[in-house]
Design an enzyme around this catalytic site. Structure first.
Site, PDB file in Angstrom:
ATOM      1  N   LYS A   8      22.925  43.840  22.328  1.00 62.38           N
ATOM      2  CA  LYS A   8      22.397  45.204  22.206  1.00 62.38           C
ATOM      3  C   LYS A   8      21.211  45.186  21.247  1.00 62.38           C
ATOM      4  O   LYS A   8      21.309  44.642  20.150  1.00 62.38           O
ATOM      5  CB  LYS A   8      23.479  46.150  21.680  1.00 62.38           C
ATOM      6  N   PRO A  89      25.121  35.239  17.193  1.00 59.38           N
ATOM      7  CA  PRO A  89      25.535  35.146  15.782  1.00 59.38           C
ATOM      8  C   PRO A  89      26.264  36.404  15.358  1.00 59.38           C
ATOM      9  O   PRO A  89      25.895  37.518  15.759  1.00 59.38           O
ATOM     10  CB  PRO A  89      24.205  34.987  15.033  1.00 59.38           C
ATOM     11  N   ALA A  91      27.703  39.544  12.983  1.00 58.08           N
ATOM     12  CA  ALA A  91      27.142  40.441  11.955  1.00 58.08           C
ATOM     13  C   ALA A  91      25.622  40.338  11.898  1.00 58.08           C
ATOM     14  O   ALA A  91      25.034  40.137  10.842  1.00 58.08           O
ATOM     15  CB  ALA A  91      27.744  40.131  10.587  1.00 58.08           C
ATOM     16  N   ILE A  94      23.004  43.054  16.577  1.00 55.57           N
ATOM     17  CA  ILE A  94      22.813  43.120  18.026  1.00 55.57           C
ATOM     18  C   ILE A  94      24.139  43.389  18.747  1.00 55.57           C
ATOM     19  O   ILE A  94      24.295  43.057  19.924  1.00 55.57           O
ATOM     20  CB  ILE A  94      22.132  41.851  18.584  1.00 55.57           C
ATOM     21  N   GLY A  95      25.076  43.984  18.033  1.00 56.55           N
ATOM     22  CA  GLY A  95      26.281  44.504  18.659  1.00 56.55           C
ATOM     23  C   GLY A  95      27.217  43.479  19.257  1.00 56.55           C
ATOM     24  O   GLY A  95      27.941  43.788  20.208  1.00 56.55           O
ATOM     25  N   GLY A  96      27.250  42.268  18.727  1.00 62.67           N
ATOM     26  CA  GLY A  96      28.039  41.209  19.339  1.00 62.67           C
ATOM     27  C   GLY A  96      29.512  41.543  19.498  1.00 62.67           C
ATOM     28  O   GLY A  96      30.084  41.416  20.580  1.00 62.67           O
ATOM     29  N   GLY A  97      30.162  42.008  18.424  1.00 63.68           N
ATOM     30  CA  GLY A  97      31.575  42.339  18.507  1.00 63.68           C
ATOM     31  C   GLY A  97      31.841  43.495  19.448  1.00 63.68           C
ATOM     32  O   GLY A  97      32.799  43.470  20.230  1.00 63.68           O
ATOM     33  N   SER A  98      30.987  44.523  19.399  1.00 65.77           N
ATOM     34  CA  SER A  98      31.144  45.666  20.295  1.00 65.77           C
ATOM     35  C   SER A  98      30.904  45.258  21.744  1.00 65.77           C
ATOM     36  O   SER A  98      31.596  45.719  22.658  1.00 65.77           O
ATOM     37  CB  SER A  98      30.175  46.782  19.899  1.00 65.77           C
ATOM     38  N   ASP A 135      29.368  51.577  18.623  1.00 70.41           N
ATOM     39  CA  ASP A 135      28.556  50.907  19.636  1.00 70.41           C
ATOM     40  C   ASP A 135      29.329  50.556  20.901  1.00 70.41           C
ATOM     41  O   ASP A 135      28.717  50.165  21.899  1.00 70.41           O
ATOM     42  CB  ASP A 135      27.958  49.612  19.071  1.00 70.41           C
TER      43      ASP A 135
END
Length: 297
Positions: A8, A89, A91, A94-98, A135
């Protein structure tokens, strides 16, 4: 069955206020790239998660993992073995976990459809999904959107023109709460009420120059290297515009053509071998997913 967890990107992010409960109000243009994590699901008894990939070490794999929490909201009595290939990567703005949580929801809905069940979410499930994080709903659609409020007000945008992106992260984590705490002014002007239609990447880049990411200045105070990343992206041949995404530390540059973005990412990766660098297409839109969210939230 596989799902792609799109990165994101906040092309702009205006902080417009703060609620009494501490949540910040935003006005942001959000898009999604063909860069991200992969999620594979195999029908099984119960829900299980295994994490692989270059950034697997940064992801907790216990039952409190966001992917499993999201999957449990929609799985019902359907189980799955989930394998998350973590390539973004953690934190990093770019919204990786979401995006991973959203991919888990999509893949469980697809498994249910394959089993002959009607896919979709109840209103209670949609509310629970939104409670996972601001997100997650927009990542569930992975469709260009204007995101307002604390992330719950989503206006889907028409399909975007061809735009390519290079992402770069200096492999540092910038805590989002610390960035917001360092923001001196919490009430700033929003985006224009009516957004234009951009005919090409150059038009979008030109419009973005009159917008802001209000979190970039405080993030640079915490991690000055962010300024170096933005400068390096701006200097790449063919770069139309560069800025930090979200609360950082990932930054982006926009390009008109795929070949320019690929060449630029290769140049940057060679010049900065310690940085994470990737290139991809900004998705013009996923109307199927946007329709799913529109029908259930």
């Amino acid at each position: 069955m596989t799902e792609f967890a799109h990165a994101k990107i906040n092309l702009c992010l205006h902080v417009t206020g703060q609620r009494a409960d501490g949540y910040h109000l935003l006005d942001s243009l959000v898009v999604f790239a063909g860069i991200g994590d992969g999620l594979r699901a195999t029908p099984a008894d119960g829900l299980n998660l295994r994490v692989t990939g270059p950034f697997a070490a940064g992801v907790p794999a216990g039952q409190d993992n966001l992917v499993l929490r999201a999957a449990r909201l929609v799985a019902g009595d359907m189980g799955a073995d989930l394998v998350l290939d973590k390539r973004l990567p953690p934190a990093s703005g770019i919204g990786g976990g979401s995006a991973d949580a959203a991919a888990a929801i999509r893949v469980l809905l697809r498994l249910q459809a394959m089993a002959g069940r009607m896919p979709g979410m109840t209103q209670a499930q949609a509310d629970a999904v939104a409670a996972l994080g601001a997100d997650v709903p927009v990542c569930l659609a992975s469709h260009p959107a204007r995101m307002r409020g604390i992330g719950e007000k989503l206006d889907w945008l028409p399909p975007l023109p061809e735009v390519h992106v290079v992402l770069a992260n200096p492999r540092i984590e910038v805590p989002t709460p610390a960035v917001f705490k360092a923001l001196p002014q919490k009430k700033n002007s929003p985006l224009p009420e009516v957004l234009p239609s951009w005919i090409d990447a150059a038009a979008l880049a030109g419009w973005l120059r009159d917008t802001r990411n209000d979190l970039e200045a405080p993030a640079r105070i915490i991690a000055p290297v962010i300024g170096d990343v933005v400068s390096a992206l701006e200097a790449l041949p063919g770069a139309l515009f560069a800025r930090m995404s979200g609360s950082g530390a990932t930054c982006f540059a926009l390009f008109a053509k795929e070949a320019e973005a690929i060449a630029a990412s290769e140049t940057l990766a060679e010049d900065q071998p310690d940085w994470w660098v990737a290139s991809g297409l900004i998705y013009p839109g996923r109307a199927d997913m946007a329709q799913l969210i529109r029908a259930t939230t």
